[in-house]
Structure formats: C-alpha cells, structure tokens
Design a protein around this motif. Sequence first.
Motif, PDB file in Angstrom:
ATOM      1  N   MET A   1       1.285  -2.814  -3.716  1.00 41.06           N
ATOM      2  CA  MET A   1       0.504  -4.355  -4.111  1.00 41.06           C
ATOM      3  C   MET A   1      -0.656  -4.311  -4.960  1.00 41.06           C
ATOM      4  N   ALA A   2      -0.903  -5.348  -5.484  1.00 43.27           N
ATOM      5  CA  ALA A   2      -2.020  -5.482  -6.133  1.00 43.27           C
ATOM      6  C   ALA A   2      -3.385  -5.258  -5.391  1.00 43.27           C
ATOM      7  N   ALA A   3      -3.227  -5.609  -4.116  1.00 40.24           N
ATOM      8  CA  ALA A   3      -4.253  -5.628  -3.100  1.00 40.24           C
ATOM      9  C   ALA A   3      -4.730  -4.378  -2.444  1.00 40.24           C
TER      10      ALA A   3
ATOM     11  N   HIS B   1      -3.658  -9.255   1.259  1.00 42.23           N
ATOM     12  CA  HIS B   1      -2.931  -9.898   0.135  1.00 42.23           C
ATOM     13  C   HIS B   1      -2.296 -11.423   0.532  1.00 42.23           C
TER      14      HIS B   1
ATOM     15  N   LEU C   1      -5.428 -13.475   0.913  1.00 40.26           N
ATOM     16  CA  LEU C   1      -6.322 -13.918  -0.222  1.00 40.26           C
ATOM     17  C   LEU C   1      -5.335 -14.452  -1.223  1.00 40.26           C
ATOM     18  N   ALA C   2      -4.144 -14.323  -1.372  1.00 39.26           N
ATOM     19  CA  ALA C   2      -3.354 -14.751  -2.527  1.00 39.26           C
ATOM     20  C   ALA C   2      -3.052 -16.003  -2.365  1.00 39.26           C
TER      21      ALA C   2
ATOM     22  N   SER D   1      -4.922 -10.854 -11.011  1.00 39.39           N
ATOM     23  CA  SER D   1      -3.641 -10.202 -10.850  1.00 39.39           C
ATOM     24  C   SER D   1      -3.135 -10.477  -9.361  1.00 39.39           C
ATOM     25  N   LEU D   2      -4.092 -10.133  -8.393  1.00 35.04           N
ATOM     26  CA  LEU D   2      -3.539 -10.291  -6.995  1.00 35.04           C
ATOM     27  C   LEU D   2      -3.219 -11.955  -6.810  1.00 35.04           C
ATOM     28  N   ALA D   3      -3.821 -12.926  -7.419  1.00 32.10           N
ATOM     29  CA  ALA D   3      -3.363 -14.330  -7.281  1.00 32.10           C
ATOM     30  C   ALA D   3      -2.130 -14.521  -8.091  1.00 32.10           C
TER      31      ALA D   3
ATOM     32  N   SER E   1       0.264 -12.306  -8.609  1.00 30.40           N
ATOM     33  CA  SER E   1       1.360 -11.705  -8.055  1.00 30.40           C
ATOM     34  C   SER E   1       2.133 -12.483  -7.338  1.00 30.40           C
TER      35      SER E   1
ATOM     36  N   ARG F   1       5.236 -11.790  -1.632  1.00 28.03           N
ATOM     37  CA  ARG F   1       6.491 -11.383  -1.335  1.00 28.03           C
ATOM     38  C   ARG F   1       6.653 -11.317   0.207  1.00 28.03           C
TER      39      ARG F   1
END
Lengths: 550, 382
Positions: free
Chosen positions: A217-219, A251, A254-255, B8-10, B12, B15
């Motif tokens: 993941m990006a995190a 993730h 925060l996302a 990029s985290l935000a 993505s 999932r």
Amino acid sequence: MRTFRSSILYQLTFSHGLVALILSLALGVVATSIVWVRTRAVEGQLLDSSFALISDQLTAQVRRLEETRDGVARVLASRPLAYTTNDLIWLHEIVGYTDVDRIEVFSDLRKLIEAYALLPGGSPEAATQWLPSNPQVAALLQAGQPVTWVQLREKGLTTLKAGVQVFKGGSVRWYVVVTLALQPSLLTSVLPTGMTGVLFVGDRPIHQGQQAGGGRMAADFLALARRETVMRLDDDTSIGLELTAPPHLIHEALAPMLQAGFLLVLVSQLLALLLGHHFARRLLSPLHDLLEGTAAMARGHLTVRLPVRRQDELGELTREFNRMADEIRTTYLGVIATLAEVVEAKSHYTREHIERVERLTMATAQVLEERGWARWSSHQKFILSVAAILHDVGKIQIGNDILNKPGPLSGSEREEILSHPEVGATIVERMGKLERAAEIIRACHEHYDGSGYPRGLKGEEIPLEARIILAVDAFDAMTQARPYSKARALEDAIAELRAEAGRQFDPVVVEALIEVVRRGQQGEAVGTRDSSGFYRSLAGHSGEVAATPS
Amino acid sequence: MGLLLLVSLACSAPREPVSLSLLTALSGSDAAALQEHLNAIAATVEPVTVRLHTVPLRALEDTVLAFNPHTAGGRWDLAVVPTSWIHRLHQRQAILEVPNHHVLSLQQTVMPLALLATSVQGQVMGYPLSANVEALVLNPHLFPHVPTSLAALTRTPLPPGVLPLGVNLRDPAQVLPLLASWETLPPDATPPALAQLLRRFLLALQPATAQRDLFNLWMTSTAPAVQAQLFAEGRLAALVSGPQVLGLLETLQKPLVVTPLPAVCEGCSPPKPWARVTAVVVSNVCPYPDLAQQLALELTTLERNVQLNLAMNLLPVAGGADESQILAKSPALFGFQRALASARVLKAAELSETWNAWEKALALVMQEPQQERAGSGQRGEL
C-alpha cells in the motif's frame, strides 16, 4: 493596463481563498495528527500483543524442549541404551509424543543413537554440531549444566537445541541433545493480518513472514516498526524480533481522513471563492460606479450622477463625486448660458425663441423615438439640447450691421453670414467635451437636398439632430412675428414645411414636427419628460440634471 | 515529497480485501507451499486474503464434521479434507456442490479416480487436490532386481543387521490391500476373521516376521518415521510407504527405487492399493462462494497442482500430470504415480467399517503370546 489579476476584486477573492485554504489545511493537519497519534497507539498495542504472543510461543517451545531433554535424561540415567531397533522405536515414540524434531544421545564425542522426525528433524542441517564446534556450550555441558542454544547454519535450517549431561556413573559421560527447528510458521501462525515480522538470531535475520492481507500500500512507509529481543539463551545468543504493523491500519485510518480533508479543502475553497467574489463585488460596486462615472465625465457626459446606496466611506465618496460632477456641470452650463445670452443680445432673438427651438427640437426627437426611427441616450439628448440652444452661436462673430441689414447682402457679407455655422462649431468645440454638439451646430444650415451651407451636405450625410434643429428653427421663424415680418398662420407654416420637405427639410423630421404641432393644438403635451426646457433651467441656473451613466 | 506521498495515500482507493479462512491439517513447509500458491492465485483473481488455519487432523475432523451450517458456529470457508469425509459433509449439507461449469473443467484436468473420490450420488462436492498411495520403496543396492513378491523379498539374503521389510500394520491402507489380494477378503469381515488372516499373512512371510524387532517395527505408532530413518541408514532393505518419505530420503540423497506393491506370494494376484485423495471443499455458508470455488478450481490446474504436490511430497491429481516434470524433479515420485494408476478409491462407509474392524483385529493379534504369533524371535542389534 488593468488586468483581472491586478484588480481589487481578484485580490480580495484570492485573499478569501487563501485564508480559507490556510484554515482548512490547519484544521486538516490537526485532525490528521490526532488520528495519527491514536492509530500509532493502536499499532503499538498490536505490536505489543504480537511481541508477547510470539515471545510466549517461543518460551513455550523452549520449555517443551527442555522438559523433553530433562525427561529423557532422567530415564537414561537408569536405562541402558544401545543402537537397537527397540531403543530407536522408544526414542521415536518420544519424538512423536513431544513433537520435537530430533533426539540425539552422545557418549562423550561419539553419537550413540539418534531419532528424528521425517522433516525437518531428518535434515542433516538439524544434526547437532557436537562439542568441538561449540566450545562455549561444551564447557557448560561438561560442567554439568543444562544448556539451551541456537544452532545457526550458513544457509538453511536454524534449530533450537537443549542439551544436558546424563549421569551414568563412573567415567562415562552421556549427553542428550533435543532439537526443535525454528520454523517460519512461528511467525506466520500468530501474526495478525498484514503484519510483517522478521526473526533474528543475534543480528542475523533467519525468517521473514508476512501475514497475507496487508498487500502493498501507499502507506507502507508509514507503518510502525519495532525491534525487540524476545529471548536470551544460555550461549548468550539473543533471539530478536522485528515487527511492522499492518499498513492497512494507518491506511484505513488516514485515507478517509485525508480524503475528507481534501474534499473539505476543495469545498471550502469553492465556497470561499464564491462568497469572497460576491462580497468583494458588493463592496466594490460603488467603486465601479465611480470608475465608470469618472470615465463618463472624461468623455463629456456632464449629466452623470451616481446613486448613493451606502452610508459608509464609499457612500461618502460617491456623494463627493456627485458634488464634484455638479460643479463641473454647473460651470459648463454657466458657459452655455452665457453664450446663449450673448446670442440673444446679438441677433435680437428672444429668450422665448431659444426656449421654443429647444423644446420643439426635443419634442420632435421624442416623436422620432416613439416611432422607432431614432434612439438617443440621456447624454445625446443633453448634447441635442446644447446644440439647439447654441445653434446660432456663430453669429457672435458677425457684425451687427450685417446681421441686422434690412437690404440685400453683398458677396462678402453673404460669405460672412454663411460662415457662422463653422464659427459656432469652433466656439463650442473649444469649450471641450461638446464635440458632438459642435458637429450638429456646424450642420444646422445644411439642406436635405444639398443646397444648404457651409459644406453642402445632403440627406443622411447631415446629422439627424441638425436636420431637426433646421426644421424647428424655420418653423419658429415662420410662426413668430419679427421686427421685419409678421407671423404666418400655423397652417401656412405647416404647408410651407411640407412644401420644403425633401428639399430643404428631411421629410421624416417634418412629419414628426407637424405631429408635435398638432399635439400642441390638441393640448397634448409633448416632450414633458426630456424636452422640459433645458434652456429655461440654464437661465435660472437653478436645476440639476440627474442622470446615471449611460 | 511527503505531501505527494500523502496525496497518493489519500487518492489510493480504499481496499476492502475479502478474507477467506481455510482449515487444513497440513503444517510446516506443506502449509507454506499451499499458502504460497493461494496467495499467487489470489493475486490474479481478486483482492482476496486466504488465511490458513493449521490444526491437527483430529481437530480438523471435529471442526469440519461438527460444523453446523445453520448455526454457523466455528465458521470456515474452505477446508482441505480427505475425500472419505465428503459423504458425511454432504449429508450434513455443510458443503457446496461444485457448479456444473467447474465440473466440466475438472473432467478435463483431473484424473477420473480423483473426481470419483469427490463425488456423492453423482454430485461433485469438492475439488481434488492431492493423492496418496502406498508403494514399495526399495534399496537398489540390496535388490539388484525388483522382487516379484513380498515373500521373495523377505527371502532375499541381506547383510547382517539389515531388516528386510517395513510395513505399518497400524495403517489398514497399507496392509488390507495386501491381504485382500492374497486371500479374498469378505466385505463384512469381522475382527476375528481379519486377525486370523493377519496371522496367516505373518506366517507366510516367515522367517522374516518371526523376528521380534521386525514385528515391533511394524506395530509402532511411529512406523513411518522409524522405518524411513532405518531405510536412510541402510538398516532396512525395503518399506511399504506413501510418498511422504521422499522428502527425507531425497534430502539425504539415499538411493531408492519405488515400485507398485508386489503380490504377497508367487502366483498371487497383485494388490490394488487404496488411493487416498484430499480435496478442497467450500462451506455452505461461505459468504463468497464463487470466489472460494474459483480459488479451489485454480489449485487443480495442471502446472499449479503438480508444483504444489511436488512441494508437499504428494501426488498430483491433474489428469495429464506432466510426467517429464515429475521425473525431472523426483523419479521416485513417478513410481508412486504409477502405483496410483492401479489404485482404487474406497467408499467412505466401507473405509469406516474396515478401519474399526482392523483396529480390533490388531488388538486380538497383539494380545496373543509372542510364541504363538510368530515363533521365538531374537533381539536384534542393528
């Protein structure tokens, strides 16, 4: 050159947006920090529990290993052992029962018997590197101490080993070594979903495990990682563990926060820009009026007057502008009034004539507007009024002897008379901002068929305003008594106008003028709105002409 | 840079991976191999996480067979089970039937014997995964020619201290096919009848079976591990075993030959070994049945099935199992593959009854004095 970016409206709107952006970002940073700290705490708890779980499992494995070692040693102390099928079966049953991977019995440096599970216990790498290879372990064993250690191979299996000396009496020394492989499942069976773990012996990583589900993941880079020593063995070897919290935790925390934050910033920016633009426009609308009013004044729109809608500094500024515009207009009007009075005095005109010409001119213009044949703005009407008042101002330059000569004029006298429109136009032009009025005055004696003067213009070449003034002036001259002539009957004058329509006068203007006259006969007022006697107001200098910029 | 990463985290997409649990008795490197293949499949199919829960076979049986889909307690989504359990799972409506289009795929890829093992009353209830069959593992240094019968094998002269044959008497899957080929086994054989048959079998393999150590070796609960170790050390000439011993013997680089089980005596009919098939079944209450079934189907594809079973030292069930690939990886495994070709699948009910009867017959034989059973034996030094 003023561009949108340099306008106050842009600067105010931009500053609104900037403030909103800073505020929403600050809010986002605070909220994200709170979530970050709380998620870190959850990650820390997860790591703590995983460290404890793996440490417990490792401790349990070591304890089981040591118990097996001690149990086998106790039995062997009083039991004969040889490399026989039955003894092998006995040892194998212990292996099967205790779930260890290998049991070896040494007689001094010689291996007496061993039993091992299929794999990994049967792997050659699980076999114990005996005493010479482990001087530290050997010293402890030979001193009669139970020892637990790790056997680390360069490439391959890492095993936990527990050994002890068996007291057989006499000089014979037996040693029992029990082996348990350190399997990757030690990590993968207890790691929570997505957590990554690395098992270290000393500084050497021996197993790396990741519980499926975390994904990349990006995190990943944000996940909390920690390394701890979970066990120290008798040979001073440490078993360490490095755990990385599942990236999906940070993730997932925060996302949504960041997504909501970005949405908030976007919406707040949009609102800030819209509201900022709206308020800035409201704030700046008097300034725009002032700007346009000033520009109109500069273009000669002397009738400009701005509405005062506010009571603040901008309202005060608008009032001051109106006062300034009034003074400028008064000055102009004063000049116009003075010129009109001079013309009256010079050419024996009465004030009433100028008033009538102006009034009939404006009334005729209104009829033309009503019929849809022409359209004038308030400023153009002001110009028309000025032109009607000053249409004969050029006569100032003509000598009274010529102007009032009863007999026929000589050639030079006639030339002088014919030049008065040019002279009048020049005078008005020099007043400034009245170029259009000068142009009308210059053409006030041009005939529709081109027989007029000074330039012999004809038809549409002649400004409409000049055609109107010509017809009205002629009509008034015919219908008013002069020192040298009687007034003609109204119908005669109308017949004369019609007779000259298409020759001297514009037929359309003639018809409009006749309608004005007819309405006057019927007592119907024409021109009550725009042709209300501008000259009369000039004479008194008492009126203000209100208008908004057009 | 940090801001870019946060962006990029935000951006993505969040999932929400589907999580499936798979119960299995596989452990260690076998479980790791299965997990690896499942992860590889999951990466190509859907964002799915398959978590393996390794439990002992007994616990697996308790968990899977006690599972009540109506109460959904102790839920699992997939399980790797012996096909002998499928009948009971089907009766309890605990597992899903394989959909028709998957059955068509299985018919093209899986050997008929494995498909038969997973069928109940014409319905395919699981995805075959692995097969296991008993064969004879020989030390080629001690047997220049493959013996034509077990009796001949036991009569072959061997160096002193070398035992002739290892058999696990506690495993009816090893012994009963031998007994059935030697003397006709009645379908409803009672424990005394089976005990009598076993006695005659032991007598037929005299004088080898007269050795007390050999009998103990055949009777121990850890027979596979002890016999594999003895074979690896050159102290056992041959053993009847499944392919699970290959991991150890090939790691130790011991020479060996694998051949289908020979007849017990000269002129006897060759035994028909039992094929033990394991399969992946999908729970009736699995929330993602299509996904779970797709994962199970992917495990039966030729290349994946061969690779997985090579890693687990079990036999592929893919019908066209790549013989050259198996031969290159493990010639011995190919011997087991040959044995599987002549194997038969026992029905669940038959297996259960036989198992119970065999345990009782073994107990009867064990109660007899040693002299009566096999004559006097010598304690043998290895």
